[in-house]
Write a protein that holds these residues in place. Structure first.
Motif, PDB file in Angstrom:
ATOM      1  N   ALA B 477       0.873  -1.178   0.000  1.00 31.98           N
ATOM      2  CA  ALA B 477       0.000   0.000   0.000  1.00 31.98           C
ATOM      3  C   ALA B 477       0.903   1.218   0.000  1.00 31.98           C
ATOM      4  CB  ALA B 477      -0.889  -0.004   1.253  1.00 31.98           C
ATOM      5  N   PRO B 478       0.412   2.366  -0.432  1.00 33.59           N
ATOM      6  CA  PRO B 478       1.257   3.564  -0.427  1.00 33.59           C
ATOM      7  C   PRO B 478       1.799   3.843   0.965  1.00 33.59           C
ATOM      8  CG  PRO B 478      -0.760   3.971  -1.633  1.00 33.59           C
ATOM      9  CD  PRO B 478      -0.909   2.620  -1.005  1.00 33.59           C
ATOM     10  N   ALA B 479       3.082   4.200   1.037  1.00 36.43           N
ATOM     11  CA  ALA B 479       3.717   4.429   2.336  1.00 36.43           C
ATOM     12  C   ALA B 479       4.403   5.787   2.304  1.00 36.43           C
ATOM     13  CB  ALA B 479       4.708   3.324   2.639  1.00 36.43           C
ATOM     14  N   PRO B 480       3.682   6.845   2.597  1.00 40.44           N
ATOM     15  CA  PRO B 480       4.294   8.170   2.497  1.00 40.44           C
ATOM     16  C   PRO B 480       5.336   8.391   3.595  1.00 40.44           C
ATOM     17  CG  PRO B 480       2.104   8.331   3.420  1.00 40.44           C
ATOM     18  CD  PRO B 480       2.292   6.897   3.055  1.00 40.44           C
ATOM     19  N   VAL B 481       6.408   9.051   3.243  1.00 34.95           N
ATOM     20  CA  VAL B 481       7.446   9.389   4.224  1.00 34.95           C
ATOM     21  C   VAL B 481       7.536  10.900   4.273  1.00 34.95           C
ATOM     22  CG1 VAL B 481       9.900   9.280   4.754  1.00 34.95           C
ATOM     23  CG2 VAL B 481       8.753   7.313   3.737  1.00 34.95           C
ATOM     24  N   GLU B 482       7.513  11.451   5.474  1.00 31.93           N
ATOM     25  CA  GLU B 482       7.731  12.894   5.572  1.00 31.93           C
ATOM     26  C   GLU B 482       8.924  13.108   6.463  1.00 31.93           C
ATOM     27  OE1 GLU B 482       3.930  13.591   7.045  1.00 31.93           O
ATOM     28  OE2 GLU B 482       3.091  13.023   5.108  1.00 31.93           O
ATOM     29  N   ALA B 483      10.085  13.151   5.833  1.00 27.20           N
ATOM     30  CA  ALA B 483      11.308  13.389   6.582  1.00 27.20           C
ATOM     31  C   ALA B 483      11.801  14.781   6.230  1.00 27.20           C
ATOM     32  CB  ALA B 483      12.355  12.348   6.233  1.00 27.20           C
ATOM     33  N   ALA B 484      11.951  15.612   7.230  1.00 25.74           N
ATOM     34  CA  ALA B 484      12.437  16.977   6.981  1.00 25.74           C
ATOM     35  C   ALA B 484      12.938  17.547   8.291  1.00 25.74           C
ATOM     36  CB  ALA B 484      11.317  17.844   6.411  1.00 25.74           C
ATOM     37  N   TYR B 485      13.707  18.641   8.189  1.00 25.84           N
ATOM     38  CA  TYR B 485      14.105  19.330   9.412  1.00 25.84           C
ATOM     39  C   TYR B 485      12.961  20.225   9.854  1.00 25.84           C
ATOM     40  CZ  TYR B 485      18.799  17.825   8.270  1.00 25.84           C
ATOM     41  OH  TYR B 485      19.891  17.070   7.985  1.00 25.84           O
ATOM     42  N   HIS B 486      12.580  20.124  11.092  1.00 27.30           N
ATOM     43  CA  HIS B 486      11.556  21.012  11.639  1.00 27.30           C
ATOM     44  C   HIS B 486      12.173  21.701  12.836  1.00 27.30           C
ATOM     45  CE1 HIS B 486       8.519  19.029   9.182  1.00 27.30           C
ATOM     46  NE2 HIS B 486       9.067  17.896   9.547  1.00 27.30           N
ATOM     47  N   LEU B 487      12.103  23.011  12.835  1.00 25.40           N
ATOM     48  CA  LEU B 487      12.707  23.734  13.960  1.00 25.40           C
ATOM     49  C   LEU B 487      11.649  23.956  15.025  1.00 25.40           C
ATOM     50  CD1 LEU B 487      14.963  26.174  11.967  1.00 25.40           C
ATOM     51  CD2 LEU B 487      15.626  24.128  13.213  1.00 25.40           C
ATOM     52  N   ASP B 488      11.103  22.870  15.538  1.00 26.86           N
ATOM     53  CA  ASP B 488      10.140  23.024  16.628  1.00 26.86           C
ATOM     54  C   ASP B 488      10.314  21.858  17.585  1.00 26.86           C
ATOM     55  OD1 ASP B 488       9.122  20.868  15.309  1.00 26.86           O
ATOM     56  OD2 ASP B 488       7.454  21.954  14.408  1.00 26.86           O
ATOM     57  N   LEU B 489       9.519  21.854  18.633  1.00 29.88           N
ATOM     58  CA  LEU B 489       9.687  20.815  19.643  1.00 29.88           C
ATOM     59  C   LEU B 489       8.672  19.706  19.436  1.00 29.88           C
ATOM     60  CD1 LEU B 489      10.563  22.758  22.896  1.00 29.88           C
ATOM     61  CD2 LEU B 489      12.027  21.320  21.504  1.00 29.88           C
TER      62      LEU B 489
END
Lengths: 146, 764
Positions: B477-489
């Motif tokens: 099944a579709p497996a979305p990945v959201e990998a990114a730098y987030h400057l939050d807690l």
């Protein structure tokens, strides 16, 4: 070895080889086949080995090539076996096919089984000569060492 | 010791500075890996490929290969790391072979096996048929046996190679078992088809467990982790390839590929989580207690694949994608570190313990920087690919339960600590060993790999896509990945920060906790599974020796071991066959006089063989029996058989003479003078009589019944003429049953090769 043994061995070589070739050629109409021809020829060579020692036999005869001869014989037999498969036929399909007339040389008909038989003959010849020669060689080295 | 090290250093220096022409096989291997990588990259960029050829249609086997996301990820990893390893070997292998005093041509088998390994790995990555998967899986095990045992003169290397083969090879059979089980239930070996047809149930559970055990052993998970530590005797490029990105990756690759067959059994997934985290902790602890470079990396591999196994156990899209990205990240980083370990050991003249190394950043700043990138990747620092891998790891843990989050945090902290201990032990602190300058050929390949890690840390895009596609291939099944730098807690960031903080504290505490850590690992070494393996292997060896001793103590026992049981069986057969019409005594006419004379001669020769004491006489009387038998064949009207019998008899006699000539004369005469003890003589006589009697009765029974008309023989004779032959025996041998002949002559050739090898390879 004694002198008579040596003379006899040397005298026997040529007739044995001729007999072997005859047996190979006549194999399809008479008693004998590639296997028998190979063993017969090998006996001729091995006799020299025993009578003269492995060093002299090596100098006299191409014994060193026996190993390659054996593998070459196997390669020939395998080639005859596999070649029909390239044309989509069953393994070891022989040509000319049964009933179709073949070219004759004397009593020998030129058909692929003869080629296969030649492969068997070479393999047997090479194996027996090479195997017994190796044993003889190793034995003499052992005795020199001991 | 000191002087030998400095001698090796100076030798190494001399060799490293001299110009080196790469050998043809090294360039060939490098070219092949570049070609494979390029072709795979191209194929993947145009949407992958699908090959589906019949292999053995009657068995439902197909050569099915698909380059889907999972296949692309592992195949690109195997060929990409392969490029770096082959490039590194151009420089490294000649030095290694020179150290080991081996000829340069020994490198051929090294490259041949590594290329074969790469090909089987790519095959495994793309295979879609369970049996093909098994074949590739086993091929990697066989290659690894020869590669780990590359230094075959060292007993340690042979032991390690055997261990790796036994642990991964024996468990691989379970994979085949699972394949057969699934085929029996679902009627196909095709993985996509199986995934469609799989229903939760006993068969699927058992097959799933078998698959998981095979995969876990391959990935060196607890309790099979010990083989990887031993495998470190292999030359560095082999460890860099097999024990970071390929061999050990094969296990988790199978988990990812067969995930649809494992997922329906939730208990199995829970088991994977437990074993994964256990391996991560055990591997981390062992890495922390270890001082030598390659073993630290080996235990780290155990720990890192523990992450991956746990992630597959956590399951779902989050688990599968995180596992995929983790394998990619770890494979690149770990092979970088192995290559660096090899370079450092090379430069310092064979030093491989962080206790005796240090401060190397002064003499090798580039290497220090490169390895910092790799260490930071495994320690999951930002700006490296490893940060994203850990982000996904924490995300998958958060989706599961708080307990798992805590364990994940502990594991990540442990990783951070042992990784930076490794780096600081090498490059910081006082310089303890002098290092000679390194050839660029040993620095550039790991630097390129580290560059990939840095690029991934800035532009995650292509890696993310690959992980998404791999996850999709696993779970279907579709497996979305959201990998990114987030400057939050957000939670993952908090967990990452906590890891770094705890890791810092851990690094500070580490020297004080050493006794505890080594105490635990010592206990493990004494009671752990490796001990079980050793005991098991010793026991098996002893059992085999016992059986061997009983069966083949000497020639007489061996012969008795064959003839006595067969005599018993034959007699039993003769006894239970109906007696009517058997054991007749026919009439003997005057025409048979020659035949009878021949048979009498055979019998006389047979009796005569029991008399001679000296060997030559024995051989002569034996062949006398054979010649007499040949005469009987001739009289029976079988000239072909008679001819062969005579020829074989001559050859055998010659063989006897030549063999007897081999033995020193003293031995033969001493042997001839020996007398067996009375008990043995009686026993041998009894055995021989029993065998002879059984043969006698069976032959009598067979010959007294009229020959049943065989429909085959007249048919063959009738066709002989058609087959361009007059002699039916030759026609049978070369035509009708030529396949038999082909098999026989092949056996003959193989025995010749064996004989030649045995006799030529004698110590000088």
């Amino acid at each position: 070895m004694t002198l008579p043994t040596r003379i006899l061995s040397r005298l026997l070589l040529a007739p044995l080889l001729v007999l072997a070739v005859a047996m190979l050629v006549k194999g399809y109409t008479d008693v004998g086949d590639g296997f028998a021809a190979g063993v017969l020829a090998a006996i001729g060579f091995v006799l020299q080995d025993i009578a003269f020692g492995h060093r002299e036999a090596e100098a006299l005869l191409p014994v060193r090539w026996a190993y390659r001869l054996a593998l070459g014989g196997l390669a020939l037999a395998l080639a005859v076996a596999i070649a029909p498969m390239l044309a989509g036929e069953a393994i070891l399909t022989h040509h000319p096919e049964p009933g179709v007339s073949a070219v004759k040389v004397g009593t020998l008909e030129l058909i692929t089984p003869v080629l296969f038989d030649v492969g068997v003959c070479l393999l047997v010849l090479g194996t027996v000569v090479s195997g017994l020669h190796l044993l003889a060689e190793a034995g003499q080295e052992d005795q020199v060492a001991s | 010791m000191r002087s030998s090290i400095s001698l090796r250093t100076s030798l190494g220096l001399a060799r490293q500075t001299e110009r080196l022409v790469p050998r043809a096989e090294a360039l060939l291997a490098l070219g092949l890996s570049v070609l494979a990588f390029g072709a795979l990259l191209f194929a993947w960029s145009v949407g992958g490929f699908e090959v589906d050829l019949p292999w053995a249609p009657t068995l439902d086997l197909r050569l099915a290969f698909t380059l889907d996301g999972l296949g692309a990820l592992y195949a690109l990893l195997a060929s990409g790391v392969g490029i770096a390893v082959f490039a590194y070997s151009i420089r490294y292998l000649p030095l290694h072979l020179a150290h080991m005093k081996r000829p340069a041509r020994d490198g051929r088998s090294f490259y041949a096996l590594l290329v074969l390994f790469m090909v089987s790995m790519i095959g495994l990555a793309t295979a879609q048929d369970l049996v093909v998967i098994f074949v590739c899986f086993d091929l990697t095990a066989v290659c690894s046996y020869f590669l780990i045992g590359f230094e075959r003169a060292q007993a340690e290397a042979r032991w390690a190679a055997l261990m790796a083969l036994l642990v991964t090879g024996v468990t691989a059979v379970l994979l085949l078992l699972a394949a057969v089980l699934l085929y029996a239930e679902l009627g196909t070996f095709s993985v996509p088809e199986l995934a469609r047809r799989a229903e939760p149930g006993w068969t699927l559970t058992v097959a799933g467990v078998l698959i998981a055990v095979a995969a876990l052993a391959k990935s060196a998970q607890v309790p099979f982790h010990f083989w990887l530590r031993r495998a470190m005797v292999a030359p560095t490029p082999i460890s860099a390839y097999l024990h970071s990105a390929a061999m050990v990756a094969a296990g988790v690759l199978v988990l990812g590929r067969l995930y649809p067959l494992l997922a329906p059994t939730s208990a199995l997934l829970d088991g994977l989580v437990v074993i994964g985290f256990a391996s991560a902790l055990v591997g981390g602890m062992l890495a922390l207690a270890e001082d030598r470079l390659k073993p630290i990396l080996a235990y780290s591999t155990v720990s890192q694949y523990g992450y991956v196994v746990a992630l597959y156990g956590l399951g779902g899209a989050a688990g599968a994608t995180a596992a995929a990205l983790y394998v990619l990240t770890h494979g690149i980083a770990k092979s970088t570190l192995f290559l660096i370990a090899g370079a450092v050991t090379e430069a310092t003249g064979g030093e491989d313990s962080i206790q005796r190394l240090g401060g190397l950043w002064r003499s090798m700043p580039v290497l220090a920087g490169v390895s910092l990138v790799a260490v930071a990747t495994i320690g999951a620092l930002p700006l490296t690919l490893g940060f994203f891998a850990d982000e996904l790891f924490f995300k998958a843990a958060l989706a599961h339960s708080p307990v798992v989050v805590l364990i994940a945090l502990a594991v990540a902290t442990l990783t951070f600590v042992y990784m930076f201990r490794f780096w600081s032990g090498l490059f910081l602190g006082p310089a303890r060993a002098e290092a000679s300058p390194l050839a660029p050929g040993l620095v550039v390949p790991p630097a390129l790999l580290a560059l990939v890690l840095l690029v991934g840390g800035v532009a995650i895009g292509p890696f993310e896509e690959l992980a998404e596609a791999a996850g999709q291939a696993s779970i279907g099944a579709p497996a979305p990945v959201e990998a990114a730098y987030h400057l939050d807690l957000r939670a993952t960031n908090v967990l990452a920060l906590a890891t770094f903080a705890l890791g810092g504290v851990g690094l500070w505490l580490e020297p004080r906790l050493r006794p505890v850590v080594s105490g635990i690992t010592n206990l493990g070494a004494r009671l752990g599974p490796e001990r079980l393996y050793t005991l098991g292997l010793r026991g098996l060896n002893r059992l085999s020796d016992r059986v061997h001793d009983i069966e083949v103590r000497d020639l007489r026992t061996r012969v008795a071991g064959v003839i006595l049981p067969s005599a018993g069986l034959l007699l039993l057969g003769a006894f239970v066959t109906p007696w009517a019409g058997r054991y007749n005594v026919g009439e003997i006419s005057l025409d048979d006089a020659g035949l009878v004379a021949g048979l009498v001669a055979v019998a006389a020769a047979a009796v005569a063989t029991t008399r001679p004491k000296e060997h030559l006489g024995l051989a002569l009387s034996l062949s006398g029996a054979g010649f007499a038998l040949a005469a009987v064949y001739a009289l029976l009207g079988a000239p072909d058989v008679a001819l062969v019998a005579v020829l074989v008899e001559i050859t055998l006699s010659l063989l006897f003479f030549v063999t007897l000539a081999r033995l020193p004369a003293g031995v033969l005469s001493r042997e001839a003078g020996l007398r067996l003890p009375r008990g043995r003589r009686v026993r041998d006589t009894l055995f021989a009589s029993a065998a002879g009697l059984s043969a006698f009765f069976v032959v009598w029974s067979v010959t007294s019944a009229p020959n049943p008309e065989s429909p085959v023989a007249p048919e063959l004779i009738a066709r002989t003429d058609d087959a361009h032959a007059k002699d039916v025996v030759t026609a049978i041998l070369a035509d009708f049953r030529a396949l038999d002949t082909l098999g026989e002559i092949t056996v003959l050739a193989v025995s010749l090769v064996a004989l030649t090898t045995l006799l030529r390879r004698r110590p000088a």
